[in-house]
Enzyme design. Sequence first.
Site: not given
Ligand code: ADQ
Length: 461
Positions: A153, A357
């Site tokens: 990921h 990311d």
């Molecule tokens: P993350 O680093 O966690 O994931 P991201 O892809 O942005 O990053 O996913 C975060 C998820 O958490 C999103 O669905 C978002 O809505 C949710 N989220 C974030 N802050 C929140 C809050 N305050 N309240 C509720 N929900 C919140 C890792 C990798 C990424 C990759 C994903 C999926 O680092 O690059 O996109 O896995 O593969």
Amino acid sequence: MSRLVVLSNRMPLGPDPSGGLVVALRDQLTAVGGLWIGHDGEIVETPAPALQPLDGGPFERKGFDLTQAEHDGYYLGFANSVLWPLFHGRTDLLDMQGDYLTTYRAVNRRIARMVAEELRPGDRLWVHDYHLFPIAMELRSMGFDNPIGLFLHIPFPSAGDCHALPDVGLFARWLAAYDLIGLQSQRDVAAFRDCFASVEGARVAPDGTVAHGGRTVRAGAFPIGIDAAGFAAIAAQQGLDRTDAPAVGEHLIIGVDRLDYSKGLPQRFRAFGHLLDLRPDLAGKVSLLQIAPPTRGELAAYQDIREELEQLSGHINGQHATIDWTPIRYIHRAVPRERLAGLYRAAMIGLVTPLADGMNLVAKEYVAAQNPEDPGVLILSKFAGAAEQLTEALIVNPHSPDEVAQAIVTALSMPMGERRKRHRAMMHTLLRHDVEWWSDGFLSALDAAAHAPAKPVLRVV
Ligand code: ADQ
């Protein structure tokens, strides 16, 4: 039909687990009697010798537990103090304590033995992420020849950074034991090839196939998607719209990220402060809402970033706030998904500026949540995997306060016609390449890779 067995560090918990991955895999898991294996969240003195079934839920789940020493060495240690910083280009934050690798390998061996008890001939095993790299090698050494795929990921490190690993040769053997490695972007596939090309004894073919230690593994880009149609519907139901934004300042800019140093939050706050310095006329008219729930708070690097952000937001607010206007509202907790969808829709700008990311799902959620008649503008870092797909966003270098401030100005004055055009194009991509497309694509490629005859490969090193 062969079963799908999913293995991830974190298990989707609760009777009705949600989240993109669960939604994507639910059909596969329920249709052919699949199984999800993961950490059940328990820290125990003596781990159970076998996986423990979790009751309820739409598909079968079995959990493993961890001791405190395992949690410290495997999860906080090797996974999140070595692999996470290294794979995000932060070798300055590496904390390579002697026993981390040993504990990581031992935990993976223990998990692999328990998985082995569950695997039936023909089952496909789909392993997720950097916590579990050694699983395939462990299972192969026990004689399993099932199709095994890994989806990473997070970004794949540069060839130079690969050599900062404690044992890059071992890392290459872990990966070569899979049939398929799924990566988020073409950039990651290129890094994967570069890394293997620099490993002694590895051979790389132009199509990304790698031969190492008597095995052949294929790698490809499988950009993860979201349930775009579902998320758009949730956002539309929230009853919040841009016209509600005056309650939070004329123009709302939203940032949503786990509180992680890879997400570029200090740079984002500084860029916003820079905008307010450059454009005093925007005082009272724009505000930044940053939602950043804490993660991995036991680690010093995460405590440091939290402190830095509190100081920065305090400083910028102290300098610019007025009696009735707070420039930065910084919320340090999780927000329910529905509420988040409504806030995305009410925001004129989605500010997504990670320094590194794998994909970044917030960028995709922000686009999906917009009102197609009056959509907001996505400002997206060129270092997010999502930038390869969402080319109609305003793409920025997150390190440059000038560039980010300029993009905010451009977004604030973007004509409706252009906003609609950009949104339409991005929404088209999100609907076509949604989370189901992603999981179907990965699993078909895994089947093909597992059954393909080994190809001749070119010697690169
Ligand atoms: P993350 O680093 O966690 O994931 P991201 O892809 O942005 O990053 O996913 C975060 C998820 O958490 C999103 O669905 C978002 O809505 C949710 N989220 C974030 N802050 C929140 C809050 N305050 N309240 C509720 N929900 C919140 C890792 C990798 C990424 C990759 C994903 C999926 O680092 O690059 O996109 O896995 O593969």
